[in-house]
Design a protein around this motif. Structure first.
Motif, PDB file in Angstrom:
ATOM      1  N   LYS A  43       0.802  -1.228   0.000  1.00 54.68           N
ATOM      2  CA  LYS A  43       0.000   0.000   0.000  1.00 54.68           C
ATOM      3  C   LYS A  43       0.835   1.279   0.000  1.00 54.68           C
ATOM      4  O   LYS A  43       0.347   2.327  -0.399  1.00 54.68           O
ATOM      5  CB  LYS A  43      -0.979   0.003   1.170  1.00 54.68           C
ATOM      6  N   ASP A  44       2.097   1.172   0.410  1.00 55.87           N
ATOM      7  CA  ASP A  44       2.951   2.351   0.511  1.00 55.87           C
ATOM      8  C   ASP A  44       3.943   2.510  -0.636  1.00 55.87           C
ATOM      9  O   ASP A  44       4.430   3.604  -0.882  1.00 55.87           O
ATOM     10  CB  ASP A  44       3.738   2.320   1.827  1.00 55.87           C
ATOM     11  N   ARG A  45       4.254   1.405  -1.334  1.00 58.05           N
ATOM     12  CA  ARG A  45       5.316   1.506  -2.344  1.00 58.05           C
ATOM     13  C   ARG A  45       5.260   0.347  -3.335  1.00 58.05           C
ATOM     14  O   ARG A  45       4.834  -0.753  -2.996  1.00 58.05           O
ATOM     15  CB  ARG A  45       6.651   1.635  -1.642  1.00 58.05           C
ATOM     16  N   VAL A  46       5.729   0.647  -4.531  1.00 55.37           N
ATOM     17  CA  VAL A  46       5.905  -0.362  -5.569  1.00 55.37           C
ATOM     18  C   VAL A  46       7.304  -0.172  -6.142  1.00 55.37           C
ATOM     19  O   VAL A  46       7.670   0.927  -6.561  1.00 55.37           O
ATOM     20  CB  VAL A  46       4.847  -0.223  -6.685  1.00 55.37           C
ATOM     21  N   ASP A  47       8.095  -1.228  -6.108  1.00 54.37           N
ATOM     22  CA  ASP A  47       9.424  -1.250  -6.708  1.00 54.37           C
ATOM     23  C   ASP A  47       9.385  -2.249  -7.858  1.00 54.37           C
ATOM     24  O   ASP A  47       9.010  -3.411  -7.654  1.00 54.37           O
ATOM     25  CB  ASP A  47      10.485  -1.671  -5.689  1.00 54.37           C
ATOM     26  N   LEU A  48       9.759  -1.771  -9.030  1.00 57.62           N
ATOM     27  CA  LEU A  48       9.655  -2.567 -10.249  1.00 57.62           C
ATOM     28  C   LEU A  48      11.020  -2.738 -10.891  1.00 57.62           C
ATOM     29  O   LEU A  48      11.878  -1.854 -10.787  1.00 57.62           O
ATOM     30  CB  LEU A  48       8.754  -1.852 -11.260  1.00 57.62           C
ATOM     31  N   GLU A  49      11.182  -3.846 -11.588  1.00 62.39           N
ATOM     32  CA  GLU A  49      12.337  -4.031 -12.460  1.00 62.39           C
ATOM     33  C   GLU A  49      11.811  -4.280 -13.863  1.00 62.39           C
ATOM     34  O   GLU A  49      10.984  -5.166 -14.073  1.00 62.39           O
ATOM     35  CB  GLU A  49      13.210  -5.202 -12.007  1.00 62.39           C
TER      36      GLU A  49
END
Length: 168
Positions: free
Chosen positions: A98-104
Motif C-alpha cells: 500500500k505504501d510503495r511499488v518497486d519494479l524491475e
C-alpha cells in the motif's frame, strides 16, 4: 554496453504494443537528434522534457480517476500496469504494497527503437532519462514520489523504478 534483451516473444498484443511504443520513441529520438544537429540541443531537451512531463501528468490524472483507491500504491500499480504492459516491458515486482511499488523492467521498447536507429549509448541514456519524465509526471499526478535507479540504457541489467507515498 547496453543489453536490451527480449525474452517474451510471439505474443501478438505485446508485439503490437512494443511497435507502437517504439514508433513513439522514434519520433522523440529523431526530433531530439535533429534539434541537436541544428545546434539546439539544450532547447530541444527542454521542450521535449516539458512535453513528456505534461503527457505524464495527463496520464497520471487519467489513472487517478480510474484508480479505485489512489491512497494504496499497489492499487495504483494494478490500474497503471496492465498485464499486457507488464509483458511489454517484462516487468517484475520487487515490492508491492500500500505504501510503495518497486519494479524491475527487463526490456524497453523505447530503447530498442533508439538502438535500431543507430543512436550511441550516450544518446540512448539521455533519451531514456527524458522519457522517464513521463513516469515522474504520473507520480506527481498521483501524489507519489518517484525514484529511478539503474537503467538498461546505462548498461545495467534492468531498469529500477519506484513509486511510493510521500513522507508526511
Amino acid at each position: 554496453m547496453i543489453d536490451n534483451k527480449i525474452t517474451i516473444k510471439g505474443d501478438t498484443v505485446v508485439d503490437i504494443q512494443r511497435g507502437a511504443i517504439g514508433h513513439r520513441a522514434t519520433w522523440t529520438g529523431l526530433t531530439y537528434t535533429k534539434g541537436c544537429e541544428a545546434g539546439m540541443a539544450e532547447e530541444m531537451e527542454k521542450v521535449i522534457r516539458q512535453a513528456i512531463s505534461e503527457t505524464g501528468n495527463t496520464q497520471g490524472n487519467e489513472i487517478r480517476e480510474k484508480c479505485p483507491d489512489a491512497e494504496d500504491v499497489s492499487v495504483f500499480a494494478d490500474t497503471f500496469l496492465s498485464p499486457t504492459l507488464q509483458k511489454t516491458f517484462e516487468i517484475t515486482f520487487k515490492t508491492k504494497n500500500k505504501d510503495r511499488v518497486d519494479l524491475e523492467f527487463h526490456h524497453c521498447p523505447l530503447l530498442k527503437a533508439w538502438q535500431d536507429l543507430g543512436f550511441d549509448d550516450a544518446a540512448c541514456e539521455k533519451l531514456c532519462d527524458m522519457a522517464m519524465d513521463g513516469d515522474r509526471g504520473i507520480a506527481n499526478a498521483m501524489g507519489y514520489e518517484f525514484h529511478l535507479g539503474d537503467t538498461i540504457a546505462k548498461g545495467c541489467k534492468t531498469c529500477e523504478v519506484s513509486f511510493y507515498k510521500k513522507e508526511k
